[in-house]
Structures are given as C-alpha cells and as structure tokens.
Design a protein around this motif. Structure first.
Motif, short mmCIF file in Angstrom:
data_model
loop_
_atom_site.label_atom_id
_atom_site.label_comp_id
_atom_site.label_asym_id
_atom_site.label_seq_id
_atom_site.Cartn_x
_atom_site.Cartn_y
_atom_site.Cartn_z
N ILE A 19 7.35 8.13 -7.36
CA ILE A 19 8.52 8.79 -7.94
C ILE A 19 8.59 8.73 -9.46
CG2 ILE A 19 10.00 8.65 -5.92
CD1 ILE A 19 11.15 6.07 -7.03
N ALA A 20 7.84 7.85 -10.09
CA ALA A 20 7.93 7.75 -11.56
C ALA A 20 6.76 6.94 -12.11
CB ALA A 20 9.24 7.08 -11.95
N GLU A 21 6.65 6.98 -13.43
CA GLU A 21 5.70 6.12 -14.12
C GLU A 21 6.50 5.07 -14.88
OE1 GLU A 21 2.08 7.52 -16.40
OE2 GLU A 21 3.27 6.72 -18.05
N ILE A 22 6.09 3.81 -14.74
CA ILE A 22 6.73 2.72 -15.47
C ILE A 22 5.79 2.35 -16.60
CG2 ILE A 22 7.63 0.36 -15.33
CD1 ILE A 22 7.88 0.90 -12.24
N ASP A 23 6.30 2.43 -17.83
CA ASP A 23 5.43 2.21 -18.98
C ASP A 23 4.84 0.80 -19.00
OD1 ASP A 23 5.84 4.77 -19.91
OD2 ASP A 23 7.41 4.20 -21.32
N LEU A 24 5.69 -0.21 -18.91
CA LEU A 24 5.22 -1.59 -19.01
C LEU A 24 5.93 -2.47 -17.98
CD1 LEU A 24 5.56 -1.91 -22.89
CD2 LEU A 24 3.45 -1.46 -21.63
N SER A 31 0.83 -1.20 0.00
CA SER A 31 0.00 0.00 0.00
C SER A 31 0.87 1.25 0.00
CB SER A 31 -0.89 -0.02 1.25
OG SER A 31 -1.65 1.15 1.29
N GLY A 32 0.51 2.19 -0.87
CA GLY A 32 1.22 3.45 -0.92
C GLY A 32 2.36 3.50 -1.92
N ILE A 33 2.78 2.35 -2.45
CA ILE A 33 3.88 2.34 -3.41
C ILE A 33 3.40 2.78 -4.77
CG2 ILE A 33 5.51 0.86 -4.65
CD1 ILE A 33 5.83 -0.74 -2.11
N ALA A 34 2.24 2.33 -5.17
CA ALA A 34 1.73 2.67 -6.50
C ALA A 34 0.24 2.87 -6.44
CB ALA A 34 2.08 1.57 -7.48
N LYS A 35 -0.26 3.72 -7.34
CA LYS A 35 -1.70 3.84 -7.46
C LYS A 35 -2.08 3.43 -8.87
CE LYS A 35 -1.48 8.76 -8.52
NZ LYS A 35 -1.87 10.09 -8.13
N VAL A 36 -3.20 2.79 -9.02
CA VAL A 36 -3.63 2.28 -10.31
C VAL A 36 -4.29 3.39 -11.10
CG1 VAL A 36 -5.10 0.60 -11.46
CG2 VAL A 36 -3.93 -0.02 -9.35
N SER A 37 -3.76 3.64 -12.30
CA SER A 37 -4.36 4.65 -13.16
C SER A 37 -5.56 4.05 -13.88
CB SER A 37 -3.34 5.15 -14.18
OG SER A 37 -2.98 4.10 -15.05
N ALA A 38 -6.34 4.88 -14.53
CA ALA A 38 -7.53 4.41 -15.24
C ALA A 38 -7.18 3.36 -16.28
CB ALA A 38 -8.25 5.59 -15.89
N ARG A 57 1.54 1.51 -17.79
CA ARG A 57 1.59 2.87 -17.25
C ARG A 57 1.35 2.90 -15.74
NH1 ARG A 57 -2.16 4.80 -21.94
NH2 ARG A 57 -0.71 4.60 -23.65
N LEU A 58 2.16 2.17 -15.03
CA LEU A 58 2.06 2.13 -13.57
C LEU A 58 2.64 3.40 -12.98
CD1 LEU A 58 1.40 0.47 -11.01
CD2 LEU A 58 3.80 -0.23 -11.04
N LYS A 59 1.83 4.13 -12.23
CA LYS A 59 2.28 5.37 -11.61
C LYS A 59 2.69 5.06 -10.17
CE LYS A 59 -0.88 8.07 -14.37
NZ LYS A 59 -0.25 9.02 -15.20
N THR A 60 3.92 5.43 -9.83
CA THR A 60 4.39 5.30 -8.46
C THR A 60 4.60 6.71 -7.91
OG1 THR A 60 6.76 5.31 -8.96
CG2 THR A 60 5.62 3.18 -9.11
#
Length: 80
Positions: free
Chosen positions: A61-66, A5-12, A56-59
């Motif tokens: 500190i950054a977004e990881i594309d795949l 919890s808190g590491i990443a949030k799920v984008s649409a 497109r995982l948003k954390t």
C-alpha cells in the motif's frame, strides 16, 4: 525486523541495507534533494544510536522511506 510473507518486498536499495552491515551513504545519495534529505536524517539518527533497518521499504500500500530501531522502539519516517 521480521516481516510476514507478502507484506513487503525488498527493493534493490534495501538489499545492501540490513542491521549490522555498514553502508556507504555517499554512494547512494547524489541526484535528488529527497535522497540528500534521507541521508541527512539517517546520519542524524545514527549519531543518536538508532539503527537503520530499512531504507525505502515498499509494501503493498505504500513506501516507507526509513525504518529505524532502538531497543524496543521503532520509527517509521517519511522524509519530505
């Protein structure tokens, strides 16, 4: 893939992408060259038996594309 919890949030975009679910890549790709490149990478790796875990995982500190998984390996990919 399990995230604390808190590491990443799920984008649409990610809500429809999860292991075991099929996804129509033609619907998502379209407007930008970046999206087209991401779709090309997804299709190539899926042909090689890699499973798409996140797109497109948003954390914090950054977004990881795949993010792909295969057996005990994980690929984090930035598409340019």
């Amino acid at each position: 893939m399990v995230l604390a919890s808190g590491i990443a949030k799920v984008s649409a975009e990610l809500k429809s992408i999860s292991p075991g679910k099929s996804h129509n890549l033609a619907q998502t790709a379209g407007e930008s060259a970046g999206e087209s490149a991401e779709v090309a990478v997804i299709q190539l790796l899926q042909k090689k038996s890699w499973n798409l875990s996140f797109w497109r995982l948003k954390t914090e500190i950054a977004e990881i594309d795949l993010i792909f998984e295969k057996k005990d390996q994980v690929l984090l990919i930035e598409v340019k």
